[in-house]
Enzyme design. Structure first.
Site, PDB file in Angstrom:
ATOM      1  N   HIS A  78      16.569  26.679   9.059  1.00  0.00           N
ATOM      2  CA  HIS A  78      17.520  27.757   8.735  1.00  0.00           C
ATOM      3  C   HIS A  78      18.380  27.397   7.523  1.00  0.00           C
ATOM      4  O   HIS A  78      18.650  28.255   6.676  1.00  0.00           O
ATOM      5  CB  HIS A  78      18.408  28.096   9.945  1.00  0.00           C
ATOM      6  CG  HIS A  78      17.611  28.507  11.153  1.00  0.00           C
ATOM      7  ND1 HIS A  78      18.111  28.507  12.427  1.00  0.00           N
ATOM      8  CD2 HIS A  78      16.322  28.926  11.262  1.00  0.00           C
ATOM      9  CE1 HIS A  78      17.166  28.911  13.269  1.00  0.00           C
ATOM     10  NE2 HIS A  78      16.069  29.159  12.589  1.00  0.00           N
ATOM     11  N   HIS A 234      13.577  37.168  12.225  1.00  0.00           N
ATOM     12  CA  HIS A 234      13.800  35.724  12.372  1.00  0.00           C
ATOM     13  C   HIS A 234      12.546  34.944  11.996  1.00  0.00           C
ATOM     14  O   HIS A 234      12.629  33.869  11.395  1.00  0.00           O
ATOM     15  CB  HIS A 234      14.265  35.354  13.789  1.00  0.00           C
ATOM     16  CG  HIS A 234      14.650  33.915  13.845  1.00  0.00           C
ATOM     17  ND1 HIS A 234      15.864  33.456  13.391  1.00  0.00           N
ATOM     18  CD2 HIS A 234      13.954  32.805  14.189  1.00  0.00           C
ATOM     19  CE1 HIS A 234      15.910  32.146  13.476  1.00  0.00           C
ATOM     20  NE2 HIS A 234      14.758  31.713  13.965  1.00  0.00           N
ATOM     21  N   ASP A 238      12.344  31.933   9.291  1.00  0.00           N
ATOM     22  CA  ASP A 238      11.712  30.625   9.521  1.00  0.00           C
ATOM     23  C   ASP A 238      10.627  30.350   8.476  1.00  0.00           C
ATOM     24  O   ASP A 238      10.502  29.238   7.961  1.00  0.00           O
ATOM     25  CB  ASP A 238      11.066  30.578  10.910  1.00  0.00           C
ATOM     26  CG  ASP A 238      12.078  30.338  12.026  1.00  0.00           C
ATOM     27  OD1 ASP A 238      13.207  29.899  11.737  1.00  0.00           O
ATOM     28  OD2 ASP A 238      11.717  30.593  13.188  1.00  0.00           O
ATOM     29  N   HIS A 261       5.600  27.400  12.855  1.00  0.00           N
ATOM     30  CA  HIS A 261       6.070  26.366  11.927  1.00  0.00           C
ATOM     31  C   HIS A 261       4.895  25.533  11.406  1.00  0.00           C
ATOM     32  O   HIS A 261       4.884  25.116  10.252  1.00  0.00           O
ATOM     33  CB  HIS A 261       7.117  25.469  12.596  1.00  0.00           C
ATOM     34  CG  HIS A 261       8.430  26.159  12.806  1.00  0.00           C
ATOM     35  ND1 HIS A 261       9.222  26.561  11.758  1.00  0.00           N
ATOM     36  CD2 HIS A 261       9.070  26.545  13.925  1.00  0.00           C
ATOM     37  CE1 HIS A 261      10.315  27.158  12.236  1.00  0.00           C
ATOM     38  NE2 HIS A 261      10.235  27.164  13.552  1.00  0.00           N
TER      39      HIS A 261
HETATM   40 ZN   LIG Z   1      14.296  29.722  13.473  1.00  0.00          ZN
END
Ligand SMILES: [Zn+2]
Length: 280
Positions: A78, A234, A238, A261
């Protein structure tokens, strides 16, 4: 995100204390000015410097973790997104604790702190690169593609949480500093209700509560949302934070379906290789 702009750093140091989302431990961070071409470098309590680049990623489970030897710092994405979104190229980030503070689960506080600290231009040009070919990363049903696009940096993201309140969501955004601050930075971290106990038993989300995350149930959310499509926003936040690890500003369009991720970091690594090959 101008083509010929100068590199920047923060005009003054800024700091933040709080609880880590996964560790539940107290963490503190200071973001300090750095010289041109230094990039973003994390420095742990033991004094170990960890450059924010894909080579130093040591974990991608529910957050992006950088490490070097025994030293590590988790949940960097973030703040990394905020640095890219606000337009900060070079900083030294001193961290005391296992991860960055969760703040309110979003990047809004980082954006506000960076705005309050202000930016300083450095006497070196920011090299904004143009992607010349597609870069693909596929991992099961999660995939991400970066395509050439001279008009700036844009993201198209799709998520699929069918069978929950979130359902399927898509988002398309051409990034500017203002759009980042208003449309992506405030979107908060979330988890599915059905996976919460499993996460906690794996030692994750120990610091997660209603002040820094929301939960998605089958029919409803754990509380009011900031955006109807906060989930995909969100995910875009990310994605941007992980892409910032490629360490180069570039113009291009990113497509991401069910991003994780792990996929994001693989794309950052592939982009770093592709963009380095195009230098000179
Ligand atoms: Zn996040």
């Amino acid at each position: 995100m101008g083509r010929q702009a100068e590199q920047t750093t923060v005009a003054r140091p800024l700091s933040k204390e709080g609880i880590g989302l996964h560790s539940g431990e107290k963490c503190s961070v200071s973001v300090l000015p750095a010289e041109a071409d230094a990039g973003v470098v994390f420095v742990t309590g033991d004094g170990v410097a960890i450059p924010a680049t894909p080579e130093f990623v040591v974990g991608t489970e529910r957050g992006t973790r950088l490490g070097r030897g025994e030293a590590a710092v988790g949940s960097v994405e973030h703040l990394m997104a905020a640095l890219l979104g606000v337009g900060v190229d070079n900083v030294r980030i001193e961290v005391d604790g296992p991860e960055l503070p969760a703040c309110d689960g979003s990047a809004a506080e980082w954006v506000a702190l960076l705005g309050a600290a202000g930016l300083t231009k450095l006497p070196a040009r920011r090299n904004v690169m143009r992607l010349r070919r597609d870069v693909w990363v596929v991992d099961g049903d999660s995939w991400a593609v970066a395509s050439p696009d001279g008009g700036g940096l844009s993201l198209a993201v799709g998520v699929d949480y069918e069978g929950t309140a979130a359902g399927r969501q898509t988002l398309w955004i051409r990034l500017t500093r203002r759009r980042f601050a208003r449309q992506l930075a405030p979107a908060r971290t979330f988890a599915l209700v059905r996976e919460l106990s499993a996460l906690r038993s794996r030692g994750l989300a120990q610091g997660g509560d209603n002040s820094n995350a929301f939960a998605i149930g089958e029919e409803t959310y754990s509380g009011p949302l900031r955006f109807e499509d906060e989930v995909v926003r969100h995910k875009a936040l990310d994605l941007l934070g992980d892409l910032a690890l490629c360490g180069r500003r570039f113009h291009g369009h990113i497509w991401a379906v069910k991003p994780s991720h792990a996929t994001n970091v693989r794309l950052a690594r592939a982009l770093r290789r592709a963009l380095n090959g195009e230098m000179g």
